[in-house]
Write an enzyme that holds these catalytic residues in place. Structure first.
Site, PDB file in Angstrom:
ATOM      1  N   ASN A 105     -13.828   5.626  12.248  1.00  0.00           N
ATOM      2  CA  ASN A 105     -13.175   6.682  11.486  1.00  0.00           C
ATOM      3  C   ASN A 105     -13.382   6.522   9.978  1.00  0.00           C
ATOM      4  O   ASN A 105     -13.816   7.455   9.299  1.00  0.00           O
ATOM      5  CB  ASN A 105     -11.679   6.684  11.833  1.00  0.00           C
ATOM      6  CG  ASN A 105     -10.904   7.611  10.929  1.00  0.00           C
ATOM      7  OD1 ASN A 105     -10.338   7.182   9.927  1.00  0.00           O
ATOM      8  ND2 ASN A 105     -10.910   8.891  11.237  1.00  0.00           N
ATOM      9  N   LYS A 127       3.310  -2.303  11.223  1.00  0.00           N
ATOM     10  CA  LYS A 127       2.000  -2.269  11.886  1.00  0.00           C
ATOM     11  C   LYS A 127       2.197  -2.698  13.325  1.00  0.00           C
ATOM     12  O   LYS A 127       3.173  -3.381  13.646  1.00  0.00           O
ATOM     13  CB  LYS A 127       1.030  -3.221  11.178  1.00  0.00           C
ATOM     14  CG  LYS A 127      -0.435  -2.931  11.434  1.00  0.00           C
ATOM     15  CD  LYS A 127      -0.963  -1.825  10.532  1.00  0.00           C
ATOM     16  CE  LYS A 127      -2.382  -1.462  10.906  1.00  0.00           C
ATOM     17  NZ  LYS A 127      -3.026  -0.582   9.911  1.00  0.00           N
ATOM     18  N   LYS A 134       0.835  -1.207   0.000  1.00  0.00           N
ATOM     19  CA  LYS A 134       0.000   0.000   0.000  1.00  0.00           C
ATOM     20  C   LYS A 134       0.866   1.253   0.000  1.00  0.00           C
ATOM     21  O   LYS A 134       0.664   2.167  -0.790  1.00  0.00           O
ATOM     22  CB  LYS A 134      -0.879  -0.027   1.260  1.00  0.00           C
ATOM     23  CG  LYS A 134      -1.781   1.167   1.422  1.00  0.00           C
ATOM     24  CD  LYS A 134      -2.485   1.166   2.781  1.00  0.00           C
ATOM     25  CE  LYS A 134      -3.101  -0.176   3.112  1.00  0.00           C
ATOM     26  NZ  LYS A 134      -4.021  -0.096   4.252  1.00  0.00           N
ATOM     27  N   SER A 175      -0.947  10.712   6.075  1.00  0.00           N
ATOM     28  CA  SER A 175       0.006  10.591   7.180  1.00  0.00           C
ATOM     29  C   SER A 175       1.414  10.981   6.714  1.00  0.00           C
ATOM     30  O   SER A 175       2.156  11.650   7.431  1.00  0.00           O
ATOM     31  CB  SER A 175       0.046   9.152   7.713  1.00  0.00           C
ATOM     32  OG  SER A 175      -0.938   8.953   8.693  1.00  0.00           O
ATOM     33  N   GLY A 179      -2.973   5.696  13.808  1.00  0.00           N
ATOM     34  CA  GLY A 179      -4.148   5.007  14.353  1.00  0.00           C
ATOM     35  C   GLY A 179      -4.595   3.850  13.477  1.00  0.00           C
ATOM     36  O   GLY A 179      -4.118   3.666  12.360  1.00  0.00           O
ATOM     37  N   ASP A 180      -5.516   3.068  13.995  1.00  0.00           N
ATOM     38  CA  ASP A 180      -6.222   2.005  13.274  1.00  0.00           C
ATOM     39  C   ASP A 180      -7.435   1.698  14.153  1.00  0.00           C
ATOM     40  O   ASP A 180      -7.852   2.558  14.955  1.00  0.00           O
ATOM     41  CB  ASP A 180      -5.314   0.774  13.060  1.00  0.00           C
ATOM     42  CG  ASP A 180      -5.904  -0.247  12.089  1.00  0.00           C
ATOM     43  OD1 ASP A 180      -5.810  -0.030  10.868  1.00  0.00           O
ATOM     44  OD2 ASP A 180      -6.478  -1.256  12.543  1.00  0.00           O
TER      45      ASP A 180
END
Ligand code: NDP
Length: 452
Positions: free
Chosen positions: A247, A132, A120, A384, A171-172
């Site tokens: 979100n 991650k 990605k 980001s 974030g996630d």
């Protein structure tokens, strides 16, 4: 384009080896298989990529950190959670990828997410590697003070592994603006450094970027629109089903409304709401962003046009476009069959790996435009990276500028995936296009940098 059998044999052998060396990590296997299934044509066409060890290195994280996170609840009881950070690949830049706080988090989930992130981030065209992290901590029902103590404990270990030039979390699921604030505060306290670029998703007044909260949802809607435009259509007047109500889902709904589409649904882990008049964005934000309530409250407060379906999945609601925005494997073959039966034209993944492989194949066989998450939801990490750029320059761009950059990046990703798929004999197949285009960029950097 013909596929050399030895490329396929090499990939099949690697697949078996990865399963053997990473037991009991089904989501990681799924994410790796989905990529390896599409790489044979590029290995056949470009022999340098078939060099022994290259794809093997790509599938093995550079570093995996697991740590204890002890914290005290408001009654003084001690809890022990587990923290993870998987630094997957830094050939293109510092590791970059979110932190997830959810009871289902384990090493296999973090590895699947980190692996996806590598491709990605490459697709964005920006200088970011993939990583991650997260924890099996469940923020639901916890007070602000408990969440703060947890975040402080988590960062007390994580800080030694991250840095603006090393690894930059965001974030996630379960990690939004509140959690990023507590994490940043503790990092600053421990290191005695104002290092704004160490975390993204920060508040606007202290180093955050305009449009970062909106970016993933907005970007996914732009990707869906780009796929529809390839077929001579757009989103104006189209109905949409959206899952999740966090979100990504909220800003998916916002952008759908802005483009004249009609989002009919939202969900959380208790069920979904369907609103015949279209989702009321203000009410959704009030319940989910302000009150941190449950989606059932939306139906209670909205009136006759909306109803709550406990335990159900949004995919049974007929719509032109589907935007899964909750979690992995939330849309299976049966759900895909229902969507196809009801005439869905495009499916674009806001979440990471929400559609099972069987569902993806079914969409492709039915001629539905399918945008895989590693392309369609890349807008979040792209902004980001723009936040990091603003932090380095100690400046803040206007919302209009960031939104224009986001639109340009999503258009670039769509074109890259589309053209790459055509180049490798799979026109209209965004899965193949995204995997090969992401792979080429990372693989070129890895080959140039030697065996490390
Ligand atoms: P949030 O925590 O804000 O929202 C997650 C939503 O999904 C909630 O409505 C939640 O419901 C629901 N959900 C989570 N887990 C489950 C589950 N196991 N079963 C059913 N519903 C579930 O997360 P985000 O919106 O940030 O993330 C959503 C997805 O988008 C994830 O797959 C994430 O990896 C992906 N993503 C996020 C990006 C970002 O910028 N935030 C960037 C790219 C991808 P409940 O509250 O009941 O748990």
């Amino acid at each position: 384009m013909t596929t050399r059998p030895d490329s396929q044999n090499q990939l099949d052998a690697l697949r078996s080896e990865i399963e053997r060396r990473n037991p009991a990590q089904p989501e990681f296997h799924q994410a790796v298989h989905e990529v390896l299934d599409t790489l044979a044509p590029v290995l056949a066409a470009r022999p340098e990529y078939a060099e022994p060890g290259l794809v093997e290195r790509l599938c093995e994280p550079e570093r995996q950190v697991i740590f204890r996170v002890p914290w005290q609840d408001d009654q003084g009881r001690v809890h022990v959670n587990r923290g993870f950070r998987v630094e997957f690949n830094s050939a293109l830049g510092p590791y970059k990828g979110g932190l997830r706080f959810h009871p289902s988090v384990n090493l296999g989930i973090v590895k699947f997410l980190g692996f996806e992130q590598v491709f990605k981030n490459a697709l964005t065209g920006l200088g970011i590697g993939g990583g991650k992290g997260g924890s099996d901590f469940d923020p639901h029902g916890r007070s602000d003070a408990e969440v703060m103590r947890f975040c402080q404990s988590f960062m007390t270990e994580l800080y030694r592994h991250i840095g603006e030039h090393t690894d930059v979390p965001a974030g996630d699921i379960g990690v939004g603006g509140r959690e990023i604030g507590y994490l940043f505060g503790q990092y600053r306290r421990i290191t005695n450094r104002w290092e704004a670029g160490v975390l993204t998703g920060k508040g606007l007044g202290w180093g955050g970027s305009a449009i970062r909260p909106e970016a993933t949802g907005y970007g996914n809607v732009l990707f869906a629109e780009a796929m529809l435009r390839e077929r001579g259509e757009d989103l104006e007047g189209q109905t949409a089903v959206v899952s999740g109500s966090g979100n990504v889902a909220i800003y998916t709904v916002e952008k759908l409304l802005a483009l004249g589409a009609n989002p009919l649904t939202c969900s959380d882990s208790s069920g979904y709401v369907v609103d015949d008049k279209g989702i009321d964005l203000d009410l959704l934000k009030q319940i989910k962003e302000v009150e941190r309530g449950r989606i059932s409250e939306y139906a209670e407060r909205r009136g006759a046009s909306a109803r709550f379906v406990p335990g159900g999945r949004v995919w049974e609601v007929p719509a032109d476009v589907a935007l899964p925005s909750a979690t992995q494997n939330e849309l299976d073959e049966n759900d895909a069959a229902a969507l196809v039966r009801n005439g869905v034209k495009a499916v674009s993944e806001g979440a990471n790996m929400p559609a099972t492989p069987e569902a993806v194949h079914l969409f492709q066989r039915a001629g539905v435009a399918f945008g895989p998450g590693k392309a369609a939801n890349a807008g979040g990490v792209a902004v980001s990276a723009l936040e990091m750029a603003q932090n380095h320059a100690r400046t803040a761009w206007s919302p209009a500028r960031v939104e224009e950059e986001l639109a340009g990046i999503m258009s670039h990703i769509h074109t890259t995936c589309h053209e790459t798929a055509e180049r490798y004999g799979a026109p209209g197949d965004y899965v193949t296009g995204a995997n090969i285009a992401g792979f080429e960029r990372v693989a070129d950097a890895m080959l140039a940098q030697g065996v490390i």
